[in-house]
Motif scaffolding. Structure first.
Motif, PDB file in Angstrom:
ATOM      1  N   UNK A  59       0.831  -1.209   0.000  1.00  0.00           N
ATOM      2  CA  UNK A  59       0.000   0.000   0.000  1.00  0.00           C
ATOM      3  C   UNK A  59       0.860   1.251   0.000  1.00  0.00           C
ATOM      4  N   UNK A  60       1.936   1.237   0.770  1.00  0.00           N
ATOM      5  CA  UNK A  60       2.845   2.387   0.813  1.00  0.00           C
ATOM      6  C   UNK A  60       3.476   2.600  -0.559  1.00  0.00           C
ATOM      7  N   UNK A  61       3.976   1.515  -1.158  1.00  0.00           N
ATOM      8  CA  UNK A  61       4.630   1.626  -2.459  1.00  0.00           C
ATOM      9  C   UNK A  61       3.646   2.044  -3.551  1.00  0.00           C
ATOM     10  N   UNK A  62       2.436   1.490  -3.526  1.00  0.00           N
ATOM     11  CA  UNK A  62       1.439   1.827  -4.550  1.00  0.00           C
ATOM     12  C   UNK A  62       1.050   3.305  -4.479  1.00  0.00           C
ATOM     13  N   UNK A  63       0.891   3.815  -3.271  1.00  0.00           N
ATOM     14  CA  UNK A  63       0.539   5.228  -3.121  1.00  0.00           C
ATOM     15  C   UNK A  63       1.669   6.125  -3.603  1.00  0.00           C
ATOM     16  N   UNK A  64       2.899   5.744  -3.259  1.00  0.00           N
ATOM     17  CA  UNK A  64       4.052   6.532  -3.694  1.00  0.00           C
ATOM     18  C   UNK A  64       4.165   6.538  -5.221  1.00  0.00           C
ATOM     19  N   UNK A  65       3.932   5.387  -5.839  1.00  0.00           N
ATOM     20  CA  UNK A  65       4.014   5.300  -7.296  1.00  0.00           C
ATOM     21  C   UNK A  65       2.944   6.163  -7.958  1.00  0.00           C
ATOM     22  N   UNK A  66       1.732   6.121  -7.408  1.00  0.00           N
ATOM     23  CA  UNK A  66       0.643   6.922  -7.983  1.00  0.00           C
ATOM     24  C   UNK A  66       0.967   8.411  -7.911  1.00  0.00           C
ATOM     25  N   UNK A  67       1.551   8.841  -6.804  1.00  0.00           N
ATOM     26  CA  UNK A  67       1.928  10.245  -6.663  1.00  0.00           C
ATOM     27  C   UNK A  67       3.056  10.599  -7.629  1.00  0.00           C
ATOM     28  N   UNK A  68       4.021   9.703  -7.770  1.00  0.00           N
ATOM     29  CA  UNK A  68       5.157   9.955  -8.652  1.00  0.00           C
ATOM     30  C   UNK A  68       4.711  10.089 -10.108  1.00  0.00           C
ATOM     31  N   UNK A  69       3.780   9.238 -10.523  1.00  0.00           N
ATOM     32  CA  UNK A  69       3.366   9.231 -11.929  1.00  0.00           C
ATOM     33  C   UNK A  69       2.495  10.420 -12.307  1.00  0.00           C
ATOM     34  N   UNK A  70       2.150  11.257 -11.353  1.00  0.00           N
ATOM     35  CA  UNK A  70       1.449  12.494 -11.685  1.00  0.00           C
ATOM     36  C   UNK A  70       2.383  13.509 -12.348  1.00  0.00           C
ATOM     37  N   UNK A  71       3.674  13.288 -12.235  1.00  0.00           N
ATOM     38  CA  UNK A  71       4.655  14.192 -12.848  1.00  0.00           C
ATOM     39  C   UNK A  71       4.893  13.755 -14.289  1.00  0.00           C
ATOM     40  N   UNK A  72       4.689  14.654 -15.248  1.00  0.00           N
ATOM     41  CA  UNK A  72       4.770  14.270 -16.663  1.00  0.00           C
ATOM     42  C   UNK A  72       6.168  13.859 -17.107  1.00  0.00           C
TER      43      UNK A  72
END
Length: 302
Positions: A59-72
């Motif tokens: 869950x921690x990793x998935x949330x971090x990835x989702x936030x990271x992928x918001x950057x184009x």
């Protein structure tokens, strides 16, 4: 035409994502190549991480990835990075599906692999009743009876540490014989010394230690320092200098996380003698800052 990224990150766990985040916020283009194998995947919960205590590692990793992928500027690639080489000022990374990427900098964040003693049942319980880090798992064992399994003389440190979380038995398991001073230290910490060979680890919710003489010792948890080595051969192949700790090898870096190879940085468990999720995130952020700085200042007239 093949895209040239500012940075290629090999490893998309906590350290790699932390580094990529800083670079993305610096408006640099970043490719993250991730095999999806986190070191703490065997644990149901992650403890000791500020703001995320008790959440599952996924869950921690998935949330971090989702936030990271918001950057184009971030490109995420699922797969294994098999090889990397430097040609001129650029690095070329080849993946298992035969794709190749080019980058101006390379951040190695693929972590390390854990190697446990060859005792029946030990690997099967790694992360459930057999642990490495008491700060990550000790509190939840509720001060029950604990054990430390020796892998070398360095395990004496762990045996002296663990009693803060519960009454402790130290299984030397034919790895070494404590000196008189070490015996006095263990006694001062009220650690029970067990010299009989450990033949098997059993149990469901607990760790049942089976000794060679037939005795059984039931524990709330067993701690063992795994021996580690880089999970990916890329650091070796590039010629990065390695360092050795009491529990294994890691990639040697300077204070800015650059390896012995210019333009190659390493962070997280791969670039530290000892690791945790907290350290991995901080290490990755440091590497991200340093890489961004190098991209700016190394290109200025000297």
């Amino acid at each position: 035409m093949q895209t040239t990224y500012d940075v290629i990150v090999i490893g998309g766990s906590y350290a790699g994502m932390a580094g990529a985040l800083q670079l993305a916020r610096g408006r640099r283009t970043v490719a993250v190549i991730d095999a999806g194998i986190r070191r703490n995947r065997f644990a149901a919960h992650s403890h000791g991480l500020l703001g995320q205590d008790g959440k599952s590692p996924s869950a921690i990793a998935d949330e971090a990835k989702a936030q990271l992928l918001k950057y184009p500027g971030v490109t995420w690639i699922d797969g294994n990075a098999l090889a990397a080489e430097k040609t001129g000022d650029l690095f070329t990374v080849t993946t298992a599906d035969h794709n190749s990427l080019r980058g101006k900098r390379l951040l190695l964040a693929a972590g390390v692999s854990d190697h446990l003693p060859a005792i029946t049942g030990l690997q099967d319980r790694w992360g459930s009743s057999v642990f490495h880090c008491p700060y990550c798992h000790g509190y939840e064992l509720n001060q029950g009876p604990l054990g430390v399994l020796a892998v070398s003389e360095a395990s004496i440190h762990q045996a002296l540490l663990i009693p803060d979380w519960g009454p402790t038995t130290f299984f030397t398991n034919n790895c070494f014989t404590p000196t008189e001073i070490q015996r006095q230290q263990l006694a001062a910490r009220q650690v029970r010394l067990e010299t009989e060979t450990v033949s098997e680890i059993a149990g469901e919710q607990s760790a049942i230690i089976k000794l060679a003489n037939g005795r059984l010792i039931e524990l709330a948890g067993l701690f063992v320092a795994s021996l580690t080595k880089p999970a990916s051969p890329i650091a070796y192949d590039l010629g990065c200098e390695l360092a050795e700790s009491p529990v294994g090898f890691y990639v040697k870096t300077d204070e800015l996380k650059q390896t012995s190879i210019p333009g190659v940085f390493a962070c997280g468990d791969l670039g530290r003698p000892m690791g945790s999720v907290t350290f991995a995130i901080g290490d990755g952020a440091q590497a991200g800052f340093a890489i961004h700085r190098s991209l700016i200042f190394d290109g200025l007239p000297q």
